[in-house]
Write a protein that holds these residues in place. Structure first.
Motif, PDB file in Angstrom:
ATOM      1  N   MET A   1     -28.767 -15.404  -7.500  1.00 42.31           N
ATOM      2  CA  MET A   1     -29.020 -14.959  -6.133  1.00 42.31           C
ATOM      3  C   MET A   1     -30.352 -14.224  -6.071  1.00 42.31           C
ATOM      4  N   LEU A   2     -31.147 -14.614  -5.101  1.00 41.27           N
ATOM      5  CA  LEU A   2     -32.456 -13.988  -4.923  1.00 41.27           C
ATOM      6  C   LEU A   2     -32.401 -13.197  -3.613  1.00 41.27           C
ATOM      7  N   ILE A   3     -32.690 -11.916  -3.682  1.00 40.12           N
ATOM      8  CA  ILE A   3     -32.567 -11.071  -2.493  1.00 40.12           C
ATOM      9  C   ILE A   3     -33.911 -10.403  -2.186  1.00 40.12           C
ATOM     10  N   GLN A   4     -34.297 -10.446  -0.922  1.00 43.85           N
ATOM     11  CA  GLN A   4     -35.499  -9.729  -0.507  1.00 43.85           C
ATOM     12  C   GLN A   4     -35.067  -8.423   0.163  1.00 43.85           C
ATOM     13  N   VAL A   5     -35.641  -7.319  -0.301  1.00 44.30           N
ATOM     14  CA  VAL A   5     -35.311  -6.019   0.266  1.00 44.30           C
ATOM     15  C   VAL A   5     -36.553  -5.502   0.999  1.00 44.30           C
ATOM     16  N   SER A  66     -31.473   2.654  -0.461  1.00 44.07           N
ATOM     17  CA  SER A  66     -31.432   1.326   0.143  1.00 44.07           C
ATOM     18  C   SER A  66     -30.050   0.694  -0.039  1.00 44.07           C
ATOM     19  N   PRO A  67     -29.215   0.685   1.035  1.00 44.89           N
ATOM     20  CA  PRO A  67     -27.872   0.102   0.910  1.00 44.89           C
ATOM     21  C   PRO A  67     -27.926  -1.378   0.518  1.00 44.89           C
ATOM     22  N   LEU A  68     -28.933  -2.103   0.995  1.00 49.57           N
ATOM     23  CA  LEU A  68     -29.044  -3.528   0.687  1.00 49.57           C
ATOM     24  C   LEU A  68     -29.259  -3.736  -0.818  1.00 49.57           C
ATOM     25  N   PHE A  69     -30.162  -2.923  -1.401  1.00 47.95           N
ATOM     26  CA  PHE A  69     -30.426  -3.023  -2.837  1.00 47.95           C
ATOM     27  C   PHE A  69     -29.168  -2.702  -3.648  1.00 47.95           C
ATOM     28  N   VAL A  70     -28.503  -1.606  -3.291  1.00 45.72           N
ATOM     29  CA  VAL A  70     -27.320  -1.179  -4.045  1.00 45.72           C
ATOM     30  C   VAL A  70     -26.223  -2.236  -3.930  1.00 45.72           C
ATOM     31  N   ASP A 112     -30.289  -7.691 -16.439  1.00 47.90           N
ATOM     32  CA  ASP A 112     -29.542  -8.628 -15.596  1.00 47.90           C
ATOM     33  C   ASP A 112     -30.385  -9.071 -14.406  1.00 47.90           C
ATOM     34  N   LEU A 113     -31.146  -8.118 -13.852  1.00 46.91           N
ATOM     35  CA  LEU A 113     -31.947  -8.411 -12.664  1.00 46.91           C
ATOM     36  C   LEU A 113     -33.383  -7.941 -12.862  1.00 46.91           C
ATOM     37  N   SER A 114     -34.315  -8.759 -12.394  1.00 48.82           N
ATOM     38  CA  SER A 114     -35.742  -8.437 -12.430  1.00 48.82           C
ATOM     39  C   SER A 114     -36.183  -8.109 -11.008  1.00 48.82           C
ATOM     40  N   CYS A 115     -37.032  -7.085 -10.881  1.00 48.99           N
ATOM     41  CA  CYS A 115     -37.478  -6.654  -9.555  1.00 48.99           C
ATOM     42  C   CYS A 115     -38.995  -6.628  -9.493  1.00 48.99           C
ATOM     43  N   MET A 148     -39.593  -5.801  -1.564  1.00 51.19           N
ATOM     44  CA  MET A 148     -39.239  -6.094  -2.955  1.00 51.19           C
ATOM     45  C   MET A 148     -38.390  -7.358  -3.044  1.00 51.19           C
ATOM     46  N   VAL A 149     -38.534  -8.075  -4.154  1.00 52.16           N
ATOM     47  CA  VAL A 149     -37.639  -9.195  -4.431  1.00 52.16           C
ATOM     48  C   VAL A 149     -36.855  -8.872  -5.700  1.00 52.16           C
ATOM     49  N   VAL A 150     -35.562  -9.190  -5.669  1.00 52.99           N
ATOM     50  CA  VAL A 150     -34.671  -8.979  -6.815  1.00 52.99           C
ATOM     51  C   VAL A 150     -34.108 -10.344  -7.199  1.00 52.99           C
ATOM     52  N   TYR A 151     -34.237 -10.734  -8.473  1.00 56.06           N
ATOM     53  CA  TYR A 151     -33.781 -12.066  -8.886  1.00 56.06           C
ATOM     54  C   TYR A 151     -33.182 -12.013 -10.285  1.00 56.06           C
ATOM     55  N   PRO A 152     -32.326 -12.992 -10.606  1.00 54.39           N
ATOM     56  CA  PRO A 152     -31.666 -12.959 -11.916  1.00 54.39           C
ATOM     57  C   PRO A 152     -32.686 -13.061 -13.057  1.00 54.39           C
TER      58      PRO A 152
END
Ligand code: NI
Length: 225
Positions: A1-5, A66-70, A112-115, A148-152
């Motif tokens: 899952m790739l998430i943009q914060v 950041s609730p989205l990040f957490v 686990d996750l790269s930011c 920020m982008v968070v990805y596996p």
């Protein structure tokens, strides 16, 4: 899952980072990469200093708010953020980030996750896209400063060559309480749905109470500390 914060840092905080970075002596980015990654890496990195640590703390503090990040990352431990810069002709070829990083004496973190937190506006530079190969295909990412982008960390990724200006960013890794990406995704979807339902029905609604309980029971089942 790739998430943009979005808006992890305010524009004022971005400006503060840039001020410190403009005055810094940059070192070769290969110092923090493993052998394979180092052979394809060409960029500059901010050396450890009281100023760089202060910036890192500012990023960590912002993430905690950041609730989205957490919700997306369910972080257990976050590595102190580092800062890098790609000038004209610089790039980072295809690689997978190292699985384990040392935090301090005797302390290790599984990545686990790269930011990547972008600190330059997209119009300040050409090239420098972060290209991530995920199970759903290839995604090219270039975000506004402060986003920020968070990805596996299991994904192969690269940064395309910069052809004009400077691409500056903060980058770091984290170990999640939820090791498995698909399990983390389920928890994220559930949490986001509960948030939406809570807005509609309020915290006391029996269904909201029940689903919140299910979220925590799944977390209890899956969390690794
Ligand atoms: Ni990487």
């Amino acid at each position: 899952m790739l998430i943009q914060v979005p808006n992890v840092l305010t524009k004022e905080q971005v400006a503060k980072c840039r001020q410190v970075m403009d005055q810094a002596d940059w070192v070769d980015g290969r110092t923090t990469a493993g052998a394979q990654a180092a052979s394809v890496k060409k960029n500059g990195q901010l050396p450890d200093s009281p100023q760089s640590r202060e910036l890192g703390d500012m990023v960590l503090e912002a993430l905690g708010r950041s609730p989205l990040f957490v919700s997306a990352a369910v972080p257990l431990r976050v590595l102190p953020p580092m800062f890098n810069r790609y000038g004209e002709g610089q790039f980072f070829g295809a690689h997978i980030d190292g699985a384990v990083r040392h935090i301090g004496p005797g302390m290790r973190l599984r990545t686990d996750l790269s930011c990547t937190l972008f600190l330059a506006e997209p119009e300040e530079y050409d090239g420098g896209e972060l290209v991530i190969e995920d199970v759903f295909g290839t995604k090219s990412v270039k975000l506004p400063a402060g986003d920020m982008v968070v990805y596996p960390s299991t994904s192969v990724h690269h940064v395309t060559p910069v052809t004009r200006g400077y691409r500056v960013a903060s980058f770091f890794w984290l170990q999640s309480l939820i090791r498995d990406d698909s399990a983390r995704r389920i928890l994220f979807d559930l949490d986001q749905s509960i948030q939406t339902l809570t807005v509609d029905r309020g915290h006391d609604d029996p269904t909201v109470v029940k689903l919140t309980g299910i979220y925590h029971n799944l977390l209890r089942q899956w969390a690794e500390t």
